[in-house]
Design a protein around this motif. Structure first.
Motif, PDB file in Angstrom:
ATOM      1  N   ARG A  63       0.866  -1.183   0.000  1.00 13.95           N
ATOM      2  CA  ARG A  63       0.000   0.000   0.000  1.00 13.95           C
ATOM      3  C   ARG A  63       0.891   1.217   0.000  1.00 13.95           C
ATOM      4  O   ARG A  63       1.732   1.394   0.878  1.00 13.95           O
ATOM      5  CB  ARG A  63      -0.894  -0.001   1.241  1.00 13.95           C
TER       6      ARG A  63
ATOM      7  N   TYR B  96     -10.058  -6.320  -4.640  1.00 12.60           N
ATOM      8  CA  TYR B  96      -9.674  -4.983  -5.108  1.00 12.60           C
ATOM      9  C   TYR B  96     -10.038  -4.819  -6.579  1.00 12.60           C
ATOM     10  O   TYR B  96     -10.035  -5.785  -7.337  1.00 12.60           O
ATOM     11  CB  TYR B  96      -8.163  -4.800  -4.984  1.00 12.60           C
TER      12      TYR B  96
ATOM     13  N   THR C  24      -2.285   0.957  -4.523  1.00 13.70           N
ATOM     14  CA  THR C  24      -1.996  -0.341  -3.934  1.00 13.70           C
ATOM     15  C   THR C  24      -1.523  -1.235  -5.062  1.00 13.70           C
ATOM     16  O   THR C  24      -2.151  -1.290  -6.123  1.00 13.70           O
ATOM     17  CB  THR C  24      -3.240  -0.952  -3.249  1.00 13.70           C
TER      18      THR C  24
ATOM     19  N   CYS D 127      -8.622  -3.199  -9.908  1.00 14.15           N
ATOM     20  CA  CYS D 127      -7.321  -2.753 -10.376  1.00 14.15           C
ATOM     21  C   CYS D 127      -7.403  -2.313 -11.828  1.00 14.15           C
ATOM     22  O   CYS D 127      -8.083  -2.952 -12.634  1.00 14.15           O
ATOM     23  CB  CYS D 127      -6.289  -3.866 -10.239  1.00 14.15           C
TER      24      CYS D 127
ATOM     25  N   CYS E 100      -4.821  -0.180  -7.924  1.00 14.14           N
ATOM     26  CA  CYS E 100      -5.850  -0.952  -7.214  1.00 14.14           C
ATOM     27  C   CYS E 100      -6.469  -0.148  -6.076  1.00 14.14           C
ATOM     28  O   CYS E 100      -5.764   0.555  -5.344  1.00 14.14           O
ATOM     29  CB  CYS E 100      -5.237  -2.225  -6.651  1.00 14.14           C
ATOM     30  N   THR E 101      -7.780  -0.289  -5.954  1.00  7.04           N
ATOM     31  CA  THR E 101      -8.503   0.355  -4.863  1.00  7.04           C
ATOM     32  C   THR E 101      -9.372  -0.697  -4.173  1.00  7.04           C
ATOM     33  O   THR E 101      -9.879  -1.618  -4.823  1.00  7.04           O
ATOM     34  CB  THR E 101      -9.397   1.502  -5.373  1.00  7.04           C
ATOM     35  N   PRO E 102      -9.545  -0.567  -2.852  1.00 11.69           N
ATOM     36  CA  PRO E 102     -10.383  -1.514  -2.119  1.00 11.69           C
ATOM     37  C   PRO E 102     -11.821  -1.457  -2.621  1.00 11.69           C
ATOM     38  O   PRO E 102     -12.289  -0.424  -3.101  1.00 11.69           O
ATOM     39  CB  PRO E 102     -10.305  -1.038  -0.671  1.00 11.69           C
ATOM     40  N   ASN E 103     -12.502  -2.582  -2.513  1.00 15.97           N
ATOM     41  CA  ASN E 103     -13.878  -2.701  -2.986  1.00 15.97           C
ATOM     42  C   ASN E 103     -14.731  -3.367  -1.912  1.00 15.97           C
ATOM     43  O   ASN E 103     -15.391  -4.365  -2.167  1.00 15.97           O
ATOM     44  CB  ASN E 103     -13.888  -3.498  -4.296  1.00 15.97           C
TER      45      ASN E 103
END
Length: 117
Positions: free
Chosen positions: A80, A110, A85, A112, A102-105
């Motif tokens: 991170r 994630y 990320t 990406c 990439c972002t959290p979901n």
């Protein structure tokens, strides 16, 4: 016995952390040629479906700042950064980026912008 195995794995992960963080930092701050060279083959192939890597990697993946957190599990790692990320894998050529931008979901995987199949 299990405790010793866990301690050994944690030690191996800690030994890999500097290499993982170096690759993540080089990828996040590098020019397009550097970034393309640090992509795992499947991620590179996926990105090149949209055009030449050097032309598309800059718009697909933001430049990211400092390392905030690193986790290494055997041959896989997550880094991170303050602006991104990254997910990495260890290959015969060293650590390579398999997913970026990439972002959290939530509870889902994630999302990406660059990742191999």
């Amino acid at each position: 016995m299990v405790g010793a195995a866990i301690a050994m794995l944690a030690g191996c992960a800690a030994a890999e952390r500097p290499d993982v963080e170096r690759v993540a930092t080089e990828f996040s701050t590098g020019d397009p040629t550097v970034r393309c060279a640090l992509l795992a083959p499947a991620a590179l192939a996926a990105l090149e479906r949209e055009g030449p890597c050097a032309a598309t990697v800059g718009t697909a993946v933001p430049s990211a700042g400092e390392v905030l957190q690193t986790a290494v599990w055997g041959d896989e790692a997550q880094v991170r950064l303050s602006g991104d990320t990254l997910f990495l894998t260890r290959t015969s050529a060293g650590w390579k980026v398999v997913a970026a931008g990439c972002t959290p979901n939530g509870d889902l995987p994630y999302e990406c912008r660059v990742e191999g199949p």
